[in-house]
Design a protein around this motif. Structure first.
Motif, PDB file in Angstrom:
ATOM      1  N   GLY A 256     -17.389  21.694  51.221  1.00 14.20           N
ATOM      2  CA  GLY A 256     -17.012  21.368  52.617  1.00 14.20           C
ATOM      3  C   GLY A 256     -17.914  21.731  53.608  1.00 14.20           C
ATOM      4  N   THR A 257     -18.007  23.289  53.469  1.00 11.76           N
ATOM      5  CA  THR A 257     -18.851  24.085  54.499  1.00 11.76           C
ATOM      6  C   THR A 257     -20.195  23.385  54.437  1.00 11.76           C
ATOM      7  OG1 THR A 257     -17.467  25.952  53.767  1.00 11.76           O
ATOM      8  CG2 THR A 257     -19.607  26.391  55.064  1.00 11.76           C
ATOM      9  N   GLY A 258     -20.575  23.297  53.491  1.00 18.27           N
ATOM     10  CA  GLY A 258     -22.251  22.826  53.290  1.00 18.27           C
ATOM     11  C   GLY A 258     -22.250  21.273  53.987  1.00 18.27           C
ATOM     12  N   GLY A 302     -11.346  20.944  51.581  1.00 16.18           N
ATOM     13  CA  GLY A 302     -12.381  20.367  51.590  1.00 16.18           C
ATOM     14  C   GLY A 302     -12.485  19.907  53.240  1.00 16.18           C
ATOM     15  N   PRO A 303     -11.744  18.878  53.548  1.00 13.81           N
ATOM     16  CA  PRO A 303     -11.880  18.471  55.152  1.00 13.81           C
ATOM     17  C   PRO A 303     -11.877  19.267  56.013  1.00 13.81           C
ATOM     18  CG  PRO A 303     -10.818  16.919  53.615  1.00 13.81           C
ATOM     19  CD  PRO A 303     -10.805  18.255  52.957  1.00 13.81           C
ATOM     20  N   GLU A 304     -10.702  20.199  55.826  1.00 12.66           N
ATOM     21  CA  GLU A 304     -10.718  21.399  56.828  1.00 12.66           C
ATOM     22  C   GLU A 304     -11.969  22.351  57.086  1.00 12.66           C
ATOM     23  OE1 GLU A 304      -8.245  22.504  59.124  1.00 12.66           O
ATOM     24  OE2 GLU A 304      -7.856  20.383  58.996  1.00 12.66           O
ATOM     25  N   SER A 305     -12.731  22.494  55.991  1.00 12.25           N
ATOM     26  CA  SER A 305     -13.593  23.450  55.858  1.00 12.25           C
ATOM     27  C   SER A 305     -15.044  22.745  56.649  1.00 12.25           C
ATOM     28  CB  SER A 305     -14.147  24.034  54.546  1.00 12.25           C
ATOM     29  OG  SER A 305     -13.165  24.488  53.858  1.00 12.25           O
ATOM     30  N   ALA A 306     -14.903  21.379  56.161  1.00 11.11           N
ATOM     31  CA  ALA A 306     -16.092  20.441  56.601  1.00 11.11           C
ATOM     32  C   ALA A 306     -15.922  20.620  58.197  1.00 11.11           C
ATOM     33  CB  ALA A 306     -15.998  19.339  56.102  1.00 11.11           C
ATOM     34  N   ASN A 307     -14.760  20.437  58.700  1.00 17.50           N
ATOM     35  CA  ASN A 307     -14.333  20.089  60.137  1.00 17.50           C
ATOM     36  C   ASN A 307     -14.690  21.361  61.018  1.00 17.50           C
ATOM     37  OD1 ASN A 307     -13.115  18.999  62.484  1.00 17.50           O
ATOM     38  ND2 ASN A 307     -11.272  19.180  61.760  1.00 17.50           N
ATOM     39  N   ASN A 308     -14.345  22.569  60.232  1.00 20.67           N
ATOM     40  CA  ASN A 308     -14.821  23.592  61.199  1.00 20.67           C
ATOM     41  C   ASN A 308     -15.996  23.886  61.265  1.00 20.67           C
ATOM     42  OD1 ASN A 308     -13.163  25.486  62.419  1.00 20.67           O
ATOM     43  ND2 ASN A 308     -13.837  27.286  61.174  1.00 20.67           N
ATOM     44  N   ALA A 309     -16.726  23.836  59.757  1.00 20.70           N
ATOM     45  CA  ALA A 309     -18.165  24.233  59.781  1.00 20.70           C
ATOM     46  C   ALA A 309     -19.188  23.199  60.926  1.00 20.70           C
ATOM     47  CB  ALA A 309     -18.954  23.770  58.505  1.00 20.70           C
ATOM     48  N   ALA A 310     -18.663  21.872  60.968  1.00 20.13           N
ATOM     49  CA  ALA A 310     -19.196  20.670  61.944  1.00 20.13           C
ATOM     50  C   ALA A 310     -18.966  21.421  63.439  1.00 20.13           C
ATOM     51  CB  ALA A 310     -18.648  19.596  61.682  1.00 20.13           C
TER      52      ALA A 310
END
Lengths: 501, 153
Positions: A256-258, A302-310
């Motif tokens: 998600g971070t990537g 996954g989505p929470e990490s992706a959201n925050n990284a974005a």
């Protein structure tokens, strides 16, 4: 190493006692307002924005970044606990997060969201620190023609991800651009569309637009039907994820971070795309695919990490090009301008302490977020029970005081009324407010660069196509427009065909 | 599928045409200039015309194949109360001062809800006025007099 020197400068700014304090206050306030049902991150930042204007620029922007992270985390909390995501990117979290909460695993879901956000925030901050300076150097070579095309590209791309039809989103952008022209013309000083009111010469304050469109319009929508209130999950226990959970969330958090770091750079809502993509990826590669939608912890991590990284990397276009990637960043542009700083490639050179301080404080903000939220989850749950009848008068009152205090101009308060009503009607007609805000903030930039480019080219409009970077950006904008409008055309054709049969 | 007429689409389109047209009309009153030196009217004219055209397209689409959205009820009481609350604040904050303007604004805002009880409204008003004064005047040092000239201060 240059990067380390810069980061040292950043941390020496961010670690000043007052900056940490206000970063903390920002995170706290952002979370507190963000967990209130029906208020998404954009509305939260819009409402708290006026508070930050009384501080020094660095402190104010650090506080604002803190508010943004807090608001995002608060939005995830409401998504998990009462299935009421504040914005589209948190909608994905609600899918499995709320299922977990209903099965008594709200604590694990909230902790996963916090830990995932922290890991993602840390990595994305490094990405930002590494990627921003070279990009800013490229951006410094941009002339007016390139900037015009870039802004146009950003505006067009933002509609591709908006809900509703592309036509309406385009019209909303145009409406925002038009309202942006109110006030004195930058080149000739001619007052435009001011109806002889001296108070309007300075233009419409974007805080009024944001508070009206996102705050007042939203309140009116919530007051349409006062009975519909979702039951709150009352107790949160077993905060820590089990060993099994911890094993399961490592992969999704990293992936998600990537994804989020890469997609967040895209203008126009990369964070929404990031969280949806991350969810889809996790579901596809999971061995327990049937669990998704029924409380799979991977679907939160996954989505929470992706959201925050974005959320983090969406600062890259803002700080290097001066181009906001989504509505919250548009608010940040406004905040920069209020403090007399024009966001763009010059910030990194002219205000190194501010630039690197902001980046360092992002990481500090993420640390504070974890420290604050894990122990305070119980309190946030109680915040969810504040009756709406107390909440909305509070928003109305504080919004009017805050907006008035910007320039002690009553017209700023009247403008809230205008945009509140207009926004409410347009939202009810299926138009989204976010493109209007982007258009409003970017409109003046669009006009200024268009006129300047034409002056430099001696009135020759082909300059936008003969300069290579500008031509590429315009081609991309045209492609994005086609992609956004195409489904609508196809649907129309289906309708026509169906009629013929 | 049959033809779907969508009232919200037509309304939205009409609003865009109206506002776009108004800006075009206004822009024609300013100098348009030449492409080399665009006058203050040129850019709003261009964008206004684009928006009116988009509005027209939305109306046409709304008549032929509109989005199916229901407009839903309008909370007239809430609209009236909140508009009044905001206007009152803007109009009187200088004259009445911070505390009275805030109190009346808060009270008007609480009346927006159909389920508000008088006692609760007064309690919320008092609480918000105190909180607002503490946050903005005491905490953030906002320079608005607590009581204004209209009250003889």
């Amino acid at each position: 190493m240059e990067l380390l020197d810069n980061l040292a400068l950043g941390f020496s700014t961010a670690l000043l006692a007052q900056n940490i304090l206000y970063c903390f206050v920002g995170v706290l306030l952002g979370t507190a307002v963000g967990v209130l049902p029906g208020i998404g991150p954009t509305a939260t930042v819009a409402m708290l924005l006026p508070i930050t204007f009384s501080f020094e620029p660095v402190t104010a922007l650090i506080m604002l970044a803190g508010i943004y992270y807090g608001a995002q985390y608060g939005g995830s909390t409401t998504a998990i606990l009462i299935n009421l995501p504040g914005e589209s990117s948190a909608a994905v979290t609600a899918l499995d997060g709320h299922e977990m909460a209903r099965r008594g695993r709200a604590g694990a879901a909230l902790a996963t969201a916090a830990v995932g956000s922290f890991v993602a925030g840390t990595v994305a901050t490094v990405v930002l620190a590494v990627a921003a300076p070279p990009l800013a150097r490229v951006a410094l070579r941009f002339g007016p023609a390139e900037y015009f095309s870039l802004v146009l590209f950003g505006l067009i791309v933002s509609i591709a991800l908006a809900r509703g039809t592309a036509l309406k989103a385009l019209a909303m952008i145009a409406l925002g651009v038009l309202f942006g022209t109110v006030g004195q013309d930058i080149y000739t000083g001619t007052p435009r569309f001011v109806f002889d009111q001296r108070e309007l010469y300075g233009g419409i304050d974007f805080v009024s637009v944001a508070v009206g469109m996102f705050g007042v319009a939203e309140i009116l929508r919530n007051l349409e039907d006062e009975r519909t209130r979702t039951a709150v999950v009352s107790t949160v226990k077993n905060l820590w994820p089990t060993r099994e959970d911890r094993r399961r969330i490592v992969g999704p958090i990293l992936r998600g971070t990537g994804l989020g770091s890469a997609l967040g750079v895209l203008p126009g809502g990369g964070h929404v795309l990031a969280s949806f993509t991350s969810y889809a990826v996790e579901k596809r590669i999971s061995k327990r695919r049937e669990e998704f939608g029924h409380g799979a912890i991977e679907g939160v991590a996954g989505p929470e990490s992706a959201n925050n990284a974005a959320a983090q990397t969406s600062f890259i276009p803002l700080l290097t090009l001066g181009l906001p990637a989504h509505p919250v960043m548009a608010l940040m542009v406004g905040a920069f301008i209020v403090h007399g700083i024009t966001p763009g490639p010059n910030v990194i050179i002219d205000e190194p302490a501010l630039f690197w301080g902001l980046i360092a404080s992002m990481w500090i903000g993420n640390v504070l977020l974890v420290l604050l939220n894990l122990p305070l989850i119980g309190m946030w749950v109680r915040m969810l029970r504040i009756p709406y009848q107390v909440l909305f008068p509070m928003i109305i009152l504080f919004a009017s005081i805050g907006t008035y205090s910007l320039g002690f101009n009553a017209y700023d308060v009247y403008a809230i009324v205008f945009f509140g009503i207009l926004g409410y009607i347009l939202i009810k007609c299926g138009c989204e407010p976010a493109p209007l805000l982007l258009g409003f903030v970017l409109g003046p930039l669009l006009e200024e660069n268009l006129r300047r480019a034409l002056i430099i080219s001696r009135g020759d409009a082909s300059v936008f196509l003969t300069r290579p970077i500008s031509a590429v950006l315009l081609a991309l904008a045209a492609a994005a427009l086609v992609v956004a409008v195409l489904p609508a055309i196809r649907r129309r054709r289906e309708v026509v065909f169906a009629e013929e049969e | 599928m049959e033809r779907r007429r969508s009232l919200p689409d037509v309304l939205a389109g009409a609003i865009f045409i109206l506002i776009g047209g108004a800006f075009v009309a206004g822009a024609l009153g300013y100098e348009l200039g030449t492409p080399l030196r665009m006058g203050p009217g040129a850019f709003p004219l261009l964008v206004g015309a684009i928006m009116a055209a988009l509005g027209l397209a939305i109306v046409v689409k709304g008549l032929v194949a509109g989005e199916m959205i229901s407009f839903g009820p309008v909370p007239w009481r809430a609209v009236a109360a909140i508009v009044l609350a905001l206007l009152f604040f803007g109009f009187t904050v200088r004259g009445l001062g911070f505390v009275p303007a805030s109190a009346v604004t808060a009270l008007l805002a609480t009346l927006a809800s159909t389920r508000v009880r008088p006692l609760a409204a007064v309690a919320v008003t008092a609480g918000l006025t105190v909180a607002g004064t503490l946050i903005f005047v005491v905490g953030l040092q906002l320079r608005i007099p607590l009581l204004g000239p209209w009250l003889g201060f």
